[in-house]
Design a protein around this motif. Structure first.
Motif, mmCIF file in Angstrom:
data_model
loop_
_atom_site.group_PDB
_atom_site.id
_atom_site.type_symbol
_atom_site.label_atom_id
_atom_site.label_comp_id
_atom_site.label_asym_id
_atom_site.label_seq_id
_atom_site.Cartn_x
_atom_site.Cartn_y
_atom_site.Cartn_z
ATOM 1 N N GLY A 1 0.806 -1.207 0.000
ATOM 2 C CA GLY A 1 0.000 0.000 0.000
ATOM 3 C C GLY A 1 0.841 1.260 0.000
ATOM 4 O O GLY A 1 0.487 2.254 -0.644
ATOM 5 N N SER A 2 1.978 1.221 0.689
ATOM 6 C CA SER A 2 2.860 2.389 0.733
ATOM 7 C C SER A 2 3.423 2.693 -0.643
ATOM 8 O O SER A 2 3.524 3.867 -1.048
ATOM 9 N N VAL A 3 3.803 1.655 -1.387
ATOM 10 C CA VAL A 3 4.287 1.859 -2.756
ATOM 11 C C VAL A 3 3.172 2.430 -3.628
ATOM 12 O O VAL A 3 3.394 3.351 -4.434
ATOM 13 N N ILE A 4 1.979 1.910 -3.461
ATOM 14 C CA ILE A 4 0.844 2.338 -4.281
ATOM 15 C C ILE A 4 0.533 3.819 -4.055
ATOM 16 O O ILE A 4 0.396 4.597 -5.008
ATOM 17 N N VAL A 5 0.412 4.240 -2.785
ATOM 18 C CA VAL A 5 0.028 5.637 -2.546
ATOM 19 C C VAL A 5 1.169 6.599 -2.883
ATOM 20 O O VAL A 5 0.922 7.724 -3.331
ATOM 21 N N GLU A 6 2.437 6.164 -2.701
ATOM 22 C CA GLU A 6 3.540 7.034 -3.093
ATOM 23 C C GLU A 6 3.565 7.236 -4.604
ATOM 24 O O GLU A 6 3.792 8.347 -5.102
ATOM 25 N N THR A 7 3.309 6.161 -5.345
ATOM 26 C CA THR A 7 3.246 6.276 -6.802
ATOM 27 C C THR A 7 2.106 7.195 -7.227
ATOM 28 O O THR A 7 2.269 8.041 -8.120
ATOM 29 N N ALA A 8 0.949 7.041 -6.586
ATOM 30 C CA ALA A 8 -0.190 7.899 -6.911
ATOM 31 C C ALA A 8 0.140 9.361 -6.677
ATOM 32 O O ALA A 8 -0.205 10.235 -7.490
ATOM 33 N N GLU A 9 0.830 9.658 -5.581
ATOM 34 C CA GLU A 9 1.195 11.053 -5.302
ATOM 35 C C GLU A 9 2.154 11.593 -6.352
ATOM 36 O O GLU A 9 2.012 12.721 -6.827
ATOM 37 N N ARG A 10 3.138 10.778 -6.744
ATOM 38 C CA ARG A 10 4.097 11.238 -7.758
ATOM 39 C C ARG A 10 3.391 11.516 -9.087
ATOM 40 O O ARG A 10 3.655 12.513 -9.753
ATOM 41 N N LEU A 11 2.486 10.639 -9.481
ATOM 42 C CA LEU A 11 1.793 10.823 -10.755
ATOM 43 C C LEU A 11 0.853 12.012 -10.721
ATOM 44 O O LEU A 11 0.643 12.673 -11.742
ATOM 45 N N ALA A 12 0.276 12.292 -9.553
ATOM 46 C CA ALA A 12 -0.688 13.382 -9.454
ATOM 47 C C ALA A 12 -0.033 14.740 -9.288
ATOM 48 O O ALA A 12 -0.728 15.761 -9.305
ATOM 49 N N GLU A 13 1.297 14.772 -9.125
ATOM 50 C CA GLU A 13 1.976 16.061 -8.971
ATOM 51 C C GLU A 13 1.814 16.924 -10.218
ATOM 52 O O GLU A 13 1.778 18.147 -10.122
ATOM 53 N N GLY A 14 1.750 16.278 -11.381
ATOM 54 C CA GLY A 14 1.535 17.033 -12.606
ATOM 55 C C GLY A 14 0.075 17.424 -12.738
ATOM 56 O O GLY A 14 -0.292 18.588 -12.683
ATOM 57 N N GLU A 15 -0.771 16.419 -12.865
ATOM 58 C CA GLU A 15 -2.209 16.667 -13.001
ATOM 59 C C GLU A 15 -2.938 15.375 -12.679
ATOM 60 O O GLU A 15 -2.685 14.331 -13.273
ATOM 61 N N GLY A 16 -3.850 15.430 -11.706
ATOM 62 C CA GLY A 16 -4.626 14.257 -11.344
ATOM 63 C C GLY A 16 -5.708 13.976 -12.378
ATOM 64 O O GLY A 16 -5.963 14.769 -13.278
ATOM 65 N N SER A 17 -6.339 12.828 -12.247
ATOM 66 C CA SER A 17 -7.431 12.474 -13.154
ATOM 67 C C SER A 17 -8.394 11.562 -12.417
ATOM 68 O O SER A 17 -8.027 10.905 -11.435
ATOM 69 N N ARG A 18 -9.620 11.559 -12.875
ATOM 70 C CA ARG A 18 -10.614 10.675 -12.257
ATOM 71 C C ARG A 18 -10.246 9.219 -12.460
ATOM 72 O O ARG A 18 -10.536 8.367 -11.616
ATOM 73 N N GLU A 19 -9.607 8.912 -13.603
ATOM 74 C CA GLU A 19 -9.198 7.535 -13.867
ATOM 75 C C GLU A 19 -8.128 7.087 -12.871
ATOM 76 O O GLU A 19 -8.164 5.973 -12.358
ATOM 77 N N LEU A 20 -7.168 7.966 -12.591
ATOM 78 C CA LEU A 20 -6.124 7.644 -11.619
ATOM 79 C C LEU A 20 -6.719 7.477 -10.231
ATOM 80 O O LEU A 20 -6.324 6.582 -9.479
ATOM 81 N N TYR A 21 -7.675 8.325 -9.878
ATOM 82 C CA TYR A 21 -8.355 8.216 -8.586
ATOM 83 C C TYR A 21 -9.092 6.880 -8.480
ATOM 84 O O TYR A 21 -8.973 6.170 -7.477
ATOM 85 N N ALA A 22 -9.852 6.531 -9.509
ATOM 86 C CA ALA A 22 -10.616 5.277 -9.490
ATOM 87 C C ALA A 22 -9.687 4.067 -9.411
ATOM 88 O O ALA A 22 -9.983 3.090 -8.706
#
Length: 240
Positions: A93-114
């Protein structure tokens, strides 16, 4: 100050003063959000537990000049306790949420959230090994970000596969003519597993061997960190 509502996944928190926290979330509508949750470290707090890592919440916030303030939080997905209670799930889970944060630094998306919510839900349920959930998330998150790995044809020239040599720099499996010196070779079953993880085919993924999972995990980690252009701290956490 404008009031708004959104849904968000808690990625991490850190202390602010004696009783407050700054909460980093990936939200459905606003992408990456850092907001203050006042008083949540007090034992009398009504929503402190709803703003722990891996939790999904419906939020009411006030916009601020520097940081927004969370005024209400209602639980939508109570995944935190189940993930945090198991060390292997916690590491994944720690790897997953860290990756999500890195990807969302540019621009988040509903697909990434889902995708993030689905990965945490699957991880908390405990029916799929944590490393498979992690690696499936990494590959699909990279695909959503525009870096879809190729495991069926040569990533460089498009020659039909399967090709057992892998180059993360070139984007996946490569034929002999395009293979850079030193590129690792995978077992055929490891390529099958990578395809299954990218497609979200858990039945196929569960039929893999331990060796195939280790090989696939190495490629998923290397591919993710190459495209993020930085290492993920969570990968350096001690294994059990």
């Amino acid at each position: 100050m404008p009031l708004y509502r959104d849904q968000g996944v808690v990625l991490r928190t850190h202390k602010l003063g004696e009783a407050d926290r700054i909460v980093t979330l990936l939200t459905r509508g606003r992408g990456l959000l850092r907001a203050v949750a006042k008083g949540v470290r007090r034992t009398s707090s009504k929503f402190g537990a709803r703003l722990e890592p891996f939790m999904v919440a419906d939020l009411q916030c006030f916009e601020g000049r520097t940081l927004d303030t969370i005024t209400q939080a209602e639980t939508l997905g109570a995944y935190g306790p189940a993930i945090s209670a198991d060390y292997d799930r916690y590491l994944a889970g720690s790897v997953i949420v860290e990756t999500a944060e890195r990807l969302a630094e540019g621009e988040g998306s509903r697909e990434l959230y889902a995708l993030l919510v689905g990965a945490l839900r699957t991880l908390a349920a405990g029916r799929i090994p944590p490393e498979l959930v992690r690696d499936g998330y990494l590959l699909r998150a990279m695909s959503l970000a525009g870096w879809t790995p190729s495991f069926d044809v040569c990533a460089r020239c498009g020659a039909p596969g399967p090709h057992t040599a892998i180059s993360v720099q070139l984007g996946g499996s490569v034929c002999e003519a395009c293979r850079p010196p030193g590129s690792p070779r995978l077992d055929p079953g490891s390529l099958t597993l990578l395809r299954a993880l990218l497609a979200g085919d858990w039945d196929a993924a569960l039929s893999s061997s331990e060796r195939e999972r280790q090989q696939a995990a190495g490629i998923a980690a290397a591919y993710t960190q190459w495209h993020l252009e930085r290492g993920l701290r969570s990968f350096s956490a001690p294994k059990r």
